[in-house]
Each structure stands twice: as C-alpha cells, then as structure tokens.
Design a protein around this motif. Structure first.
Motif, PDB file in Angstrom:
ATOM      1  N   TYR A  48       0.909  -1.364   0.085  1.00 17.98           N
ATOM      2  CA  TYR A  48      -0.011  -0.005   0.064  1.00 17.98           C
ATOM      3  C   TYR A  48       0.781   1.200  -0.081  1.00 17.98           C
ATOM      4  CZ  TYR A  48       1.170   0.256   5.150  1.00 17.98           C
ATOM      5  OH  TYR A  48       1.592   0.246   6.247  1.00 17.98           O
ATOM      6  N   PHE A  49       0.163   2.393  -0.184  1.00 19.60           N
ATOM      7  CA  PHE A  49       0.741   3.662  -0.164  1.00 19.60           C
ATOM      8  C   PHE A  49       0.743   4.491   0.818  1.00 19.60           C
ATOM      9  CE2 PHE A  49       0.497   2.633  -4.717  1.00 19.60           C
ATOM     10  CZ  PHE A  49       1.745   3.052  -5.217  1.00 19.60           C
ATOM     11  N   ARG A  50       1.722   4.971   1.420  1.00 22.16           N
ATOM     12  CA  ARG A  50       1.724   6.079   2.159  1.00 22.16           C
ATOM     13  C   ARG A  50       2.308   7.388   1.998  1.00 22.16           C
ATOM     14  NH1 ARG A  50       4.444   3.757   7.206  1.00 22.16           N
ATOM     15  NH2 ARG A  50       2.811   2.474   7.432  1.00 22.16           N
ATOM     16  N   ILE A  51       1.625   8.332   2.078  1.00 16.23           N
ATOM     17  CA  ILE A  51       2.292   9.802   2.144  1.00 16.23           C
ATOM     18  C   ILE A  51       2.346  10.625   3.455  1.00 16.23           C
ATOM     19  CG2 ILE A  51       1.870  11.883   0.637  1.00 16.23           C
ATOM     20  CD1 ILE A  51      -0.083  10.499  -1.196  1.00 16.23           C
ATOM     21  N   LEU A  52       3.388  11.064   3.387  1.00 17.17           N
ATOM     22  CA  LEU A  52       3.632  11.957   4.800  1.00 17.17           C
ATOM     23  C   LEU A  52       3.574  13.458   4.428  1.00 17.17           C
ATOM     24  CD1 LEU A  52       4.356  12.245   7.716  1.00 17.17           C
ATOM     25  CD2 LEU A  52       6.607  11.853   7.088  1.00 17.17           C
ATOM     26  N   PHE A  53       2.692  14.022   4.743  1.00 18.28           N
ATOM     27  CA  PHE A  53       2.856  15.612   4.408  1.00 18.28           C
ATOM     28  C   PHE A  53       3.456  16.238   5.698  1.00 18.28           C
ATOM     29  CE2 PHE A  53      -0.981  14.159   1.942  1.00 18.28           C
ATOM     30  CZ  PHE A  53      -0.617  14.630   0.975  1.00 18.28           C
ATOM     31  N   GLN A  54       4.365  17.243   5.576  1.00 16.87           N
ATOM     32  CA  GLN A  54       5.098  17.790   6.443  1.00 16.87           C
ATOM     33  C   GLN A  54       5.062  19.307   6.266  1.00 16.87           C
ATOM     34  OE1 GLN A  54       8.748  15.620   6.423  1.00 16.87           O
ATOM     35  NE2 GLN A  54       8.339  15.167   8.352  1.00 16.87           N
ATOM     36  N   SER A  55       4.684  19.902   7.419  1.00 19.60           N
ATOM     37  CA  SER A  55       4.729  21.470   7.467  1.00 19.60           C
ATOM     38  C   SER A  55       4.544  21.819   8.956  1.00 19.60           C
ATOM     39  CB  SER A  55       3.386  21.971   6.838  1.00 19.60           C
ATOM     40  OG  SER A  55       3.450  23.277   6.998  1.00 19.60           O
ATOM     41  N   LYS A  56       5.057  23.176   9.204  1.00 18.73           N
ATOM     42  CA  LYS A  56       5.047  23.379  10.549  1.00 18.73           C
ATOM     43  C   LYS A  56       3.799  23.614  11.117  1.00 18.73           C
ATOM     44  CE  LYS A  56       9.674  25.683  10.753  1.00 18.73           C
ATOM     45  NZ  LYS A  56      10.436  26.900  10.630  1.00 18.73           N
ATOM     46  N   LYS A  57       2.683  23.956   9.966  1.00 20.87           N
ATOM     47  CA  LYS A  57       1.315  24.134  10.356  1.00 20.87           C
ATOM     48  C   LYS A  57       0.657  23.005  10.373  1.00 20.87           C
ATOM     49  CE  LYS A  57       1.837  29.092   8.657  1.00 20.87           C
ATOM     50  NZ  LYS A  57       1.055  30.010   7.788  1.00 20.87           N
ATOM     51  N   LEU A  58       1.095  21.955  10.039  1.00 19.30           N
ATOM     52  CA  LEU A  58       0.623  20.548  10.276  1.00 19.30           C
ATOM     53  C   LEU A  58       0.652  19.764  11.344  1.00 19.30           C
ATOM     54  CD1 LEU A  58       0.515  19.262   6.417  1.00 19.30           C
ATOM     55  CD2 LEU A  58      -1.397  20.079   7.467  1.00 19.30           C
ATOM     56  N   SER A  59       1.293  20.347  12.423  1.00 21.87           N
ATOM     57  CA  SER A  59       1.638  19.641  13.562  1.00 21.87           C
ATOM     58  C   SER A  59       0.499  19.309  14.478  1.00 21.87           C
ATOM     59  CB  SER A  59       2.522  20.563  14.357  1.00 21.87           C
ATOM     60  OG  SER A  59       1.788  21.533  15.159  1.00 21.87           O
ATOM     61  N   GLU A  60       0.809  18.489  15.403  1.00 24.52           N
ATOM     62  CA  GLU A  60      -0.560  17.926  16.250  1.00 24.52           C
ATOM     63  C   GLU A  60      -1.149  19.138  17.029  1.00 24.52           C
ATOM     64  OE1 GLU A  60      -1.564  15.032  16.329  1.00 24.52           O
ATOM     65  OE2 GLU A  60      -0.073  13.993  15.488  1.00 24.52           O
ATOM     66  N   LEU A  61      -0.670  20.353  16.802  1.00 25.10           N
ATOM     67  CA  LEU A  61      -1.408  21.527  17.635  1.00 25.10           C
ATOM     68  C   LEU A  61      -2.503  21.938  16.554  1.00 25.10           C
ATOM     69  CD1 LEU A  61       1.834  23.204  19.380  1.00 25.10           C
ATOM     70  CD2 LEU A  61       0.250  21.603  20.358  1.00 25.10           C
ATOM     71  N   HIS A  62      -2.368  21.714  15.432  1.00 22.30           N
ATOM     72  CA  HIS A  62      -3.285  22.437  14.230  1.00 22.30           C
ATOM     73  C   HIS A  62      -4.165  21.318  13.640  1.00 22.30           C
ATOM     74  CE1 HIS A  62      -1.055  26.110  14.810  1.00 22.30           C
ATOM     75  NE2 HIS A  62       0.088  25.303  14.956  1.00 22.30           N
ATOM     76  N   PRO A  63      -5.205  20.776  14.233  1.00 27.09           N
ATOM     77  CA  PRO A  63      -6.064  19.670  13.715  1.00 27.09           C
ATOM     78  C   PRO A  63      -6.917  20.364  12.678  1.00 27.09           C
ATOM     79  CG  PRO A  63      -6.698  20.373  16.071  1.00 27.09           C
ATOM     80  CD  PRO A  63      -5.483  21.030  15.735  1.00 27.09           C
ATOM     81  N   GLU A  64      -7.232  21.579  12.800  1.00 29.92           N
ATOM     82  CA  GLU A  64      -7.981  22.115  11.624  1.00 29.92           C
ATOM     83  C   GLU A  64      -7.358  22.036  10.240  1.00 29.92           C
ATOM     84  OE1 GLU A  64     -11.657  22.952  10.119  1.00 29.92           O
ATOM     85  OE2 GLU A  64     -11.259  22.614  12.149  1.00 29.92           O
ATOM     86  N   GLU A  65      -5.957  22.327  10.308  1.00 25.77           N
ATOM     87  CA  GLU A  65      -5.172  22.590   9.211  1.00 25.77           C
ATOM     88  C   GLU A  65      -4.916  20.900   8.449  1.00 25.77           C
ATOM     89  OE1 GLU A  65      -4.500  25.301   7.542  1.00 25.77           O
ATOM     90  OE2 GLU A  65      -4.881  26.413   8.921  1.00 25.77           O
ATOM     91  N   ARG A  66      -4.984  19.942   9.436  1.00 27.65           N
ATOM     92  CA  ARG A  66      -4.682  18.870   9.055  1.00 27.65           C
ATOM     93  C   ARG A  66      -6.115  17.924   8.322  1.00 27.65           C
ATOM     94  NH1 ARG A  66      -0.538  15.817  11.797  1.00 27.65           N
ATOM     95  NH2 ARG A  66      -2.064  14.092  12.233  1.00 27.65           N
ATOM     96  N   LYS A  67      -7.213  18.551   9.065  1.00 26.67           N
ATOM     97  CA  LYS A  67      -8.364  18.086   8.559  1.00 26.67           C
ATOM     98  C   LYS A  67      -8.747  18.695   6.948  1.00 26.67           C
ATOM     99  CE  LYS A  67     -13.542  18.686   9.318  1.00 26.67           C
ATOM    100  NZ  LYS A  67     -14.412  19.581   9.965  1.00 26.67           N
ATOM    101  N   LYS A  68      -8.319  20.003   6.787  1.00 25.24           N
ATOM    102  CA  LYS A  68      -8.423  20.527   5.461  1.00 25.24           C
ATOM    103  C   LYS A  68      -7.796  19.818   4.555  1.00 25.24           C
ATOM    104  CE  LYS A  68      -9.281  25.312   7.128  1.00 25.24           C
ATOM    105  NZ  LYS A  68      -8.504  26.576   6.979  1.00 25.24           N
ATOM    106  N   VAL A  69      -6.489  19.496   4.889  1.00 26.81           N
ATOM    107  CA  VAL A  69      -5.494  18.544   3.907  1.00 26.81           C
ATOM    108  C   VAL A  69      -6.250  17.329   3.522  1.00 26.81           C
ATOM    109  CG1 VAL A  69      -3.209  17.437   3.596  1.00 26.81           C
ATOM    110  CG2 VAL A  69      -3.405  19.819   4.523  1.00 26.81           C
ATOM    111  N   ARG A  70      -6.502  16.334   4.763  1.00 29.66           N
ATOM    112  CA  ARG A  70      -7.211  15.241   4.466  1.00 29.66           C
ATOM    113  C   ARG A  70      -8.432  15.400   3.254  1.00 29.66           C
ATOM    114  NH1 ARG A  70      -7.593  14.600  10.085  1.00 29.66           N
ATOM    115  NH2 ARG A  70      -5.875  13.729  10.679  1.00 29.66           N
ATOM    116  N   GLU A  71      -9.177  16.410   3.655  1.00 38.50           N
ATOM    117  CA  GLU A  71     -10.471  16.727   3.005  1.00 38.50           C
ATOM    118  C   GLU A  71     -10.388  16.719   1.690  1.00 38.50           C
ATOM    119  OE1 GLU A  71     -12.473  19.736   5.191  1.00 38.50           O
ATOM    120  OE2 GLU A  71     -13.665  18.172   6.293  1.00 38.50           O
ATOM    121  N   LYS A  72      -9.024  17.557   1.214  1.00 39.02           N
ATOM    122  CA  LYS A  72      -8.561  18.145  -0.111  1.00 39.02           C
ATOM    123  C   LYS A  72      -8.137  16.676  -0.847  1.00 39.02           C
ATOM    124  CE  LYS A  72      -8.395  21.238  -3.035  1.00 39.02           C
ATOM    125  NZ  LYS A  72      -9.797  21.575  -3.854  1.00 39.02           N
TER     126      LYS A  72
END
Length: 122
Positions: free
Chosen positions: A50-74
């Motif tokens: 299977y494939f795994r993609i790791l998106f990294q950014s300072k704004k995608l840390s555990e402290l920013h669940p809303e940003e993580r949600k937006k990326v997942r939805e997109k």
C-alpha cells in the motif's frame, strides 16, 4: 522533529505510482500558504503493498487539527477526480514549477504487537 499528516491507502488498479505522485503533488499545491513538503512510500507489510504519503509542515503539527482536516478533505476530494483530469492538473502544475517530482521510496515493515494500539488500553 517536525510532525506531519500521514495518509495510507491502496489504489484500485494495482500500484499506480504516477497516480500517487499526482495525488500528493496536487494536494500539497492546493495549500501554498502551508508550505507543505511530502514524501511518498510504497510499504510492503508481509506481502501486502500500500502507499503512504507523509505531508509535513510546521502548520500541520499536532497542534493544528483544523489544518490537518483541511488537507485530508482536499486529498479525498482530489482522489475522487477523474484520472485524466487529475493527471492534466498535475502536469500543468509541474510545467508551472509548482510541483517537483518526488520519488516513491519502497519500505518493508513488520507488524509489531508491542506498537499495536490495543496495548494502550491494557
């Protein structure tokens, strides 16, 4: 260490690496303000791939669940695009210099019962 967002999935028609590169690149480019970097892995777990993609950014840390949600939805939205439409968008973004090809790294993993979440409940 910089944390990120991990998305694991299988493609319907075999191991289509170009599709996965397009999904990762187009999704990351949809968030220029987040400055997302990504790595793509083809994971072999006891013969299951299977494939795994790791998106990294300072704004995608555990402290920013809303940003993580937006990326997942997109990512989900992009994965529902027609193949030809997604690939056209990907190639257009590459021509504009907004996306660079990322290699797919193959990794082998073993299931470790001690890392199984069930142990957190015992």
């Amino acid at each position: 260490m910089q944390k990120g967002l991990e998305i694991a999935f299988q493609t319907i028609n075999g191991l289509d690496e170009s599709l996965v590169q397009a999904l990762a690149g187009v999704t990351a480019s949809d968030f220029p303000d987040l400055d997302i970097k990504y790595n793509i892995f083809l994971v072999d777990l006891y013969g299951q791939k299977y494939f795994r993609i790791l998106f990294q950014s300072k704004k995608l840390s555990e402290l920013h669940p809303e940003e993580r949600k937006k990326v997942r939805e997109k990512f989900d939205e992009n994965s529902r695009m027609q193949y030809s439409e997604l690939m056209t968008k990907y190639h257009d973004l590459k021509k504009q210099g907004k996306i660079k090809d990322r290699p797919v790294k193959e990794v082998h993993e073993e299931y470790d019962l001690w890392e199984d979440p069930i142990w957190q409940y015992i």
